[in-house]
Design an enzyme around this catalytic site. Structure first.
Site, PDB file in Angstrom:
ATOM      1  CG  ASP A  16      -2.121   0.824   1.123  1.00  0.00           C
ATOM      2  OD1 ASP A  16      -2.310   1.458   0.065  1.00  0.00           O
ATOM      3  OD2 ASP A  16      -2.890   0.877   2.094  1.00  0.00           O
ATOM      4  NE  ARG A  20      -1.388   6.507   1.195  1.00  0.00           N
ATOM      5  CZ  ARG A  20      -1.534   5.545   2.094  1.00  0.00           C
ATOM      6  NH1 ARG A  20      -1.311   5.791   3.372  1.00  0.00           N
ATOM      7  NH2 ARG A  20      -1.895   4.335   1.711  1.00  0.00           N
ATOM      8  CD  GLU A  63     -12.878  -4.925  -2.531  1.00  0.00           C
ATOM      9  OE1 GLU A  63     -11.714  -5.331  -2.727  1.00  0.00           O
ATOM     10  OE2 GLU A  63     -13.760  -5.623  -1.986  1.00  0.00           O
ATOM     11  CG  ASN A  64      -7.360  -2.379  -6.452  1.00  0.00           C
ATOM     12  OD1 ASN A  64      -6.420  -3.141  -6.264  1.00  0.00           O
ATOM     13  ND2 ASN A  64      -7.679  -1.453  -5.558  1.00  0.00           N
ATOM     14  NE  ARG A  67      -7.125   1.820  -6.312  1.00  0.00           N
ATOM     15  CZ  ARG A  67      -6.000   1.931  -5.637  1.00  0.00           C
ATOM     16  NH1 ARG A  67      -4.903   2.294  -6.245  1.00  0.00           N
ATOM     17  NH2 ARG A  67      -5.966   1.671  -4.351  1.00  0.00           N
ATOM     18  NE  ARG A 184      -3.200  -1.829   4.190  1.00  0.00           N
ATOM     19  CZ  ARG A 184      -4.460  -1.917   3.772  1.00  0.00           C
ATOM     20  NH1 ARG A 184      -5.246  -2.847   4.253  1.00  0.00           N
ATOM     21  NH2 ARG A 184      -4.937  -1.075   2.871  1.00  0.00           N
ATOM     22  NE  ARG A 190      -8.131   0.168   5.200  1.00  0.00           N
ATOM     23  CZ  ARG A 190      -7.779   1.442   5.397  1.00  0.00           C
ATOM     24  NH1 ARG A 190      -7.846   1.975   6.598  1.00  0.00           N
ATOM     25  NH2 ARG A 190      -7.386   2.185   4.380  1.00  0.00           N
ATOM     26  CB  SER A 192      -8.075  -4.239   2.632  1.00  0.00           C
ATOM     27  OG  SER A 192      -7.843  -3.066   3.346  1.00  0.00           O
TER      28      SER A 192
HETATM   29  C1  FPP Z   1      -1.572   0.231  -3.398  1.00  0.00           C
HETATM   30  O1  FPP Z   1      -1.188   1.561  -3.480  1.00  0.00           O
HETATM   31  C2  FPP Z   1      -1.137  -0.569  -4.526  1.00  0.00           C
HETATM   32  C3  FPP Z   1      -1.963  -1.171  -5.456  1.00  0.00           C
HETATM   33  C4  FPP Z   1      -3.417  -1.067  -5.476  1.00  0.00           C
HETATM   34  C5  FPP Z   1      -1.424  -1.979  -6.535  1.00  0.00           C
HETATM   35  C6  FPP Z   1      -0.157  -2.698  -6.252  1.00  0.00           C
HETATM   36  C7  FPP Z   1       0.663  -2.680  -7.447  1.00  0.00           C
HETATM   37  C8  FPP Z   1       2.016  -2.681  -7.496  1.00  0.00           C
HETATM   38  C9  FPP Z   1       2.872  -2.757  -6.330  1.00  0.00           C
HETATM   39  C10 FPP Z   1       2.739  -2.570  -8.759  1.00  0.00           C
HETATM   40  C11 FPP Z   1       2.160  -3.310  -9.851  1.00  0.00           C
HETATM   41  C12 FPP Z   1       2.300  -4.741  -9.732  1.00  0.00           C
HETATM   42  C13 FPP Z   1       1.434  -5.606 -10.287  1.00  0.00           C
HETATM   43  C14 FPP Z   1       1.786  -7.035 -10.377  1.00  0.00           C
HETATM   44  C15 FPP Z   1       0.133  -5.139 -10.865  1.00  0.00           C
HETATM   45  P1  FPP Z   1      -2.329   2.650  -3.568  1.00  0.00           P
HETATM   46  O2  FPP Z   1      -2.515   2.996  -4.996  1.00  0.00           O
HETATM   47  O3  FPP Z   1      -3.548   2.165  -2.883  1.00  0.00           O
HETATM   48  O4  FPP Z   1      -1.673   3.828  -2.797  1.00  0.00           O
HETATM   49  P2  FPP Z   1      -2.409   4.958  -1.948  1.00  0.00           P
HETATM   50  O5  FPP Z   1      -3.162   4.260  -0.852  1.00  0.00           O
HETATM   51  O6  FPP Z   1      -1.272   5.771  -1.428  1.00  0.00           O
HETATM   52  O7  FPP Z   1      -3.290   5.702  -2.894  1.00  0.00           O
END
Ligand code: FPP
Length: 238
Positions: A16, A20, A63-64, A67, A184, A190, A192
């Site tokens: 995560d 940010r 959930e992604n 986005r 995490r 959490r 999630s």
């Molecule tokens: C969380 O950061 C990350 C993700 C939802 C995706 C994870 C993806 C990678 C580490 C790189 C790509 C790798 C693959 C295999 C697809 P966030 O976007 O939720 O960060 P934030 O909470 O700061 O907005």
């Protein structure tokens, strides 16, 4: 790292903080994911070197999909590019790649990429690297319950025969042991919708470090914290 340290057999990571990390640098979120991918590449190697046998990462949750489309597209692109650039080396160092989650919702291109990396790395014995893709723990459990209910309806098993092992064996994760350590990043504490059944006896490690900054030293800190934990599984210490 201390050579005699108790190393978790299975680590699962909620990666995560990419967004940010990007915002702090005035960059697009997709650039945060690129940096996250670099961090993932290093972590796979560092975990294998430390003797970890299974590494599962939450790469894309059900959930992604909600986005912005551009961000979803960028993540799909990263998966395909990652497969292209990493398959050969992962195969060489003995890392077997697998996925958990419902792959059917991905484009044919992404599905073909995933099939390719799985078949190219299938013989790997050093470590199994598992990508959770279009994964959520609740939908995994719903699917497992439906399968077991169908078997009961077909007269193959009796309802009262359903036990914990049968449920574990019906989950996407049936081929691996439960995670010993769940990490995490980015300060969120959490789960999630990640590995909820499998996390029953896992140790949790939360760090404020954002995923793109999670390097070898950070993994070592997590491993040291794990080694210092006292896992009792509900029993009294001997
Ligand atoms: C969380 O950061 C990350 C993700 C939802 C995706 C994870 C993806 C990678 C580490 C790189 C790509 C790798 C693959 C295999 C697809 P966030 O976007 O939720 O960060 P934030 O909470 O700061 O907005």
């Amino acid at each position: 790292m201390n050579g005699k340290m108790n190393i978790p057999q299975h680590i699962a990571i909620i990666m995560d903080g990419n967004g940010r990390w990007a915002r702090q640098r005035g960059k697009e979120r997709s650039e945060g994911h690129i940096a996250g991918m670099n961090s993932l590449r290093e972590t796979v190697r560092n975990a294998a070197q430390a003797g970890v046998k299974y590494l599962t990462v939450y790469a894309f949750s059900t959930e992604n999909w909600g986005r912005p489309q551009a961000e979803v597209d960028a993540l799909m692109e990263l998966i395909c590019k990652g497969v292209e650039s990493e398959s050969a080396e992962l195969a060489k160092v003995g890392i077997k790649v697998k996925t958990i989650g419902d792959r059917s919702r991905f484009s044919e291109k992404v599905q073909a990429s995933l099939e390719k990396i799985e078949s190219l790395t299938a013989a790997g014995e050093q470590m199994t690297f598992v990508l959770a893709l279009n994964y959520s723990s609740r939908s995994e459990i719903v699917t497992a319950v439906q399968r077991l209910a169908q078997r009961v309806a077909a007269g193959e098993i009796k309802a009262e025969e359903i036990d914990e092992k049968m449920i574990s064996d019906s989950l996407y994760t049936s081929f691996m042991p439960d995670p010993d350590l769940i990490i995490r990043t980015s300060g969120e504490c959490r789960l999630s919708n990640f590995l909820m059944w499998q996390a029953s006896y896992a140790e949790f490690y939360f760090t404020p470090t954002l995923w793109p900054d999670f390097d070898k030293a950070e993994l070592e800190k997590a491993l040291e914290a794990y080694a210092a934990r006292d896992r009792r599984y509900g029993l009294v210490k001997k």
